[in-house]
Design a protein around this motif. Structure first.
Motif, PDB file in Angstrom:
ATOM      1  N   GLN A   1       0.842  -1.194   0.000  1.00  0.00           N
ATOM      2  CA  GLN A   1       0.000   0.000   0.000  1.00  0.00           C
ATOM      3  C   GLN A   1       0.878   1.244   0.000  1.00  0.00           C
ATOM      4  O   GLN A   1       1.821   1.350   0.786  1.00  0.00           O
ATOM      5  CB  GLN A   1      -0.919  -0.006   1.226  1.00  0.00           C
ATOM      6  CG  GLN A   1      -1.869  -1.199   1.274  1.00  0.00           C
ATOM      7  CD  GLN A   1      -2.683  -1.246   2.548  1.00  0.00           C
ATOM      8  OE1 GLN A   1      -2.693  -0.290   3.319  1.00  0.00           O
ATOM      9  NE2 GLN A   1      -3.377  -2.358   2.774  1.00  0.00           N
ATOM     10  N   PHE A   2       0.546   2.194  -0.879  1.00  0.00           N
ATOM     11  CA  PHE A   2       1.367   3.387  -1.030  1.00  0.00           C
ATOM     12  C   PHE A   2       0.543   4.639  -0.773  1.00  0.00           C
ATOM     13  O   PHE A   2      -0.692   4.630  -0.880  1.00  0.00           O
ATOM     14  CB  PHE A   2       1.982   3.431  -2.426  1.00  0.00           C
ATOM     15  CG  PHE A   2       2.946   2.300  -2.683  1.00  0.00           C
ATOM     16  CD1 PHE A   2       4.283   2.434  -2.355  1.00  0.00           C
ATOM     17  CD2 PHE A   2       2.500   1.101  -3.226  1.00  0.00           C
ATOM     18  CE1 PHE A   2       5.170   1.393  -2.565  1.00  0.00           C
ATOM     19  CE2 PHE A   2       3.379   0.051  -3.442  1.00  0.00           C
ATOM     20  CZ  PHE A   2       4.717   0.199  -3.111  1.00  0.00           C
ATOM     21  N   ILE A   3       1.249   5.707  -0.432  1.00  0.00           N
ATOM     22  CA  ILE A   3       0.588   6.960  -0.086  1.00  0.00           C
ATOM     23  C   ILE A   3       1.146   8.112  -0.921  1.00  0.00           C
ATOM     24  O   ILE A   3       2.228   8.018  -1.487  1.00  0.00           O
ATOM     25  CB  ILE A   3       0.777   7.288   1.409  1.00  0.00           C
ATOM     26  CG1 ILE A   3       2.278   7.387   1.756  1.00  0.00           C
ATOM     27  CG2 ILE A   3       0.077   6.276   2.290  1.00  0.00           C
ATOM     28  CD1 ILE A   3       2.554   7.891   3.154  1.00  0.00           C
TER      29      ILE A   3
ATOM     30  N   SER B   1       6.194  10.006   2.482  1.00  0.00           N
ATOM     31  CA  SER B   1       6.652  10.311   3.830  1.00  0.00           C
ATOM     32  C   SER B   1       8.009  11.027   3.778  1.00  0.00           C
ATOM     33  O   SER B   1       8.800  10.832   2.857  1.00  0.00           O
ATOM     34  CB  SER B   1       6.785   9.019   4.638  1.00  0.00           C
ATOM     35  OG  SER B   1       7.498   9.237   5.837  1.00  0.00           O
TER      36      SER B   1
ATOM     37  N   SER C   1       7.157   6.254  -0.249  1.00  0.00           N
ATOM     38  CA  SER C   1       5.735   6.199  -0.598  1.00  0.00           C
ATOM     39  C   SER C   1       5.009   5.032   0.050  1.00  0.00           C
ATOM     40  O   SER C   1       3.792   4.905  -0.095  1.00  0.00           O
ATOM     41  CB  SER C   1       5.573   6.108  -2.129  1.00  0.00           C
ATOM     42  OG  SER C   1       6.092   7.254  -2.752  1.00  0.00           O
ATOM     43  N   ASN C   2       5.745   4.179   0.760  1.00  0.00           N
ATOM     44  CA  ASN C   2       5.085   3.084   1.466  1.00  0.00           C
ATOM     45  C   ASN C   2       4.176   3.656   2.539  1.00  0.00           C
ATOM     46  O   ASN C   2       4.486   4.670   3.159  1.00  0.00           O
ATOM     47  CB  ASN C   2       6.126   2.158   2.090  1.00  0.00           C
ATOM     48  CG  ASN C   2       5.517   0.872   2.614  1.00  0.00           C
ATOM     49  OD1 ASN C   2       5.013   0.820   3.728  1.00  0.00           O
ATOM     50  ND2 ASN C   2       5.552  -0.175   1.801  1.00  0.00           N
ATOM     51  N   SER C   3       3.069   2.982   2.782  1.00  0.00           N
ATOM     52  CA  SER C   3       2.055   3.533   3.678  1.00  0.00           C
ATOM     53  C   SER C   3       2.465   3.565   5.141  1.00  0.00           C
ATOM     54  O   SER C   3       2.000   4.410   5.903  1.00  0.00           O
ATOM     55  CB  SER C   3       0.748   2.743   3.541  1.00  0.00           C
ATOM     56  OG  SER C   3       0.953   1.378   3.892  1.00  0.00           O
ATOM     57  N   TYR C   4       3.369   2.643   5.558  1.00  0.00           N
ATOM     58  CA  TYR C   4       3.721   2.654   6.987  1.00  0.00           C
ATOM     59  C   TYR C   4       5.100   2.104   7.318  1.00  0.00           C
ATOM     60  O   TYR C   4       5.651   2.397   8.381  1.00  0.00           O
ATOM     61  CB  TYR C   4       2.678   1.846   7.779  1.00  0.00           C
ATOM     62  CG  TYR C   4       2.991   0.374   7.867  1.00  0.00           C
ATOM     63  CD1 TYR C   4       3.504  -0.181   9.043  1.00  0.00           C
ATOM     64  CD2 TYR C   4       2.809  -0.473   6.770  1.00  0.00           C
ATOM     65  CE1 TYR C   4       3.800  -1.532   9.123  1.00  0.00           C
ATOM     66  CE2 TYR C   4       3.098  -1.809   6.852  1.00  0.00           C
ATOM     67  CZ  TYR C   4       3.591  -2.338   8.033  1.00  0.00           C
ATOM     68  OH  TYR C   4       3.888  -3.678   8.093  1.00  0.00           O
TER      69      TYR C   4
END
Length: 328
Positions: free
Chosen positions: A230-232, A236, A285-288
């Motif tokens: 999952q990417f954001i 970050s 860009s990873n979600s966490y």
């Protein structure tokens, strides 16, 4: 005369590099010798090695198989002894350092190559994670080999580049993106789309074999746990916010290198710029899941930009700028 001076200076730097590399290797393996037991993730690869040569299931299905295949091959010759593996896996990082130095020496000179290789190997995260029975050092080696063959003028270099790209994928799935970035930039520099076709002709069979092997063994293929896919957006700032801890005080120079005109004049530099930017963007860009260990594979690109900035600064004509400021 200038060529003679460069040759003599280069040979002296080569000698100094060899001495430093030997000392580094001794200290490196001394640290490895103090490892009393495998790190948690390392146990997955060791147990998976047993699963690959038996009818039993894999302990961890998301782990890339190459390191476990290497372990299984060693086990077939020596029996199950993880101590041998403990001393084997760090050799890939040392080999990566040698290849990196050899490659950069051909294009940038011995002094430049020494600086980049030293910064890379002395990075605390490269050092620590390369001493473990993990994929960091293995994938770093095949990524550097991808770079080496990608820049080679050998007529078979494109096919060899593809093979190294495939092995990079087999060693650590996400790092294939960095290898692909290097290849695409090289194709753009060469203005040769056919280069990509040849490279992926070499990579495709290996990637397909890995995927099929994992699928036939486990009934599925997953390159990561679901959370890691999952990417954001926006990315970050974890890695940039912690630049001092991860890369040290030299990191601002890597960013400064992007503002020099000389950086953009030499197209060879484009590979390292894209390598750094794409890798940083991907992991940010990873979600966490943010870990300093994820920078291991693109630390050579950061080190390259740091030394490039120092080289550009050394070539500045400061007296000219001072006279302009004074209006002369």
């Amino acid at each position: 005369m200038r060529k003679i001076i460069h040759a003599v200076l280069g040979s002296k730097i080569d000698f100094i590099f060899i001495i430093c590399f030997v000392i580094y290797s001794i200290l490196f393996y001394f640290y490895v010798s103090m490892m009393a037991m495998p790190e948690y993730d390392a146990a997955d690869y060791l147990i998976n090695a047993r699963g690959w040569v038996s009818s039993g299931p894999l302990y961890s299905e998301i782990r890339p198989p190459l390191i476990s295949w290497i372990i299984a091959g060693v086990y077939s010759l020596t029996g199950e002894n993880w101590i041998i593996i403990k001393y084997l896996m760090p050799a890939f990082t040392l080999a990566a350092g040698l290849v990196l130095y050899k490659h950069l020496k051909e294009y940038k000179g011995s002094m430049f190559a020494f600086g980049v290789t030293a910064l890379t190997l002395l990075n605390p995260y490269v050092f620590f994670w390369s001493t473990q029975i993990l994929t960091e050092g293995l994938s770093l080696f095949f990524l550097i080999m991808t770079l080496y063959f990608c820049k080679s003028k050998n007529k078979n270099s494109a096919l060899l580049t593809g093979i190294m790209l495939g092995l990079t994928f087999a060693s650590r799935y996400p790092i294939a993106l960095q290898a692909i970035t290097i290849v695409i930039v090289e194709a753009i520099i060469r203005k040769n789309p056919k280069y990509l076709v040849t490279v992926f002709t070499g990579a495709a069979p290996i990637i397909l074999f890995v995927v099929l092997a994992v699928y036939m063994k486990t009934g599925t293929f997953s390159g990561a746990i679901s959370q890691d896919t999952q990417f954001i957006f926006p990315p970050s700032s974890f890695y940039l916010s912690n630049w001092q801890e991860i890369w040290g005080y030299g990191f601002p120079l890597a960013l400064l290198a992007l503002f020099f005109r000389r950086t953009w004049v030499d197209k060879y530099n484009y590979t390292f710029i894209a390598w750094f930017m794409i890798a940083l963007l991907f992991w940010s860009s990873n979600s966490y899941n943010y870990q300093p260990r994820f920078v291991v594979q693109f630390t050579p690109a950061v080190s390259f930009l740091v030394i490039l900035a120092l080289e550009n600064i050394s070539k500045l004509n400061f007296s000219l700028y001072i006279n302009k400021i004074k209006g002369r």
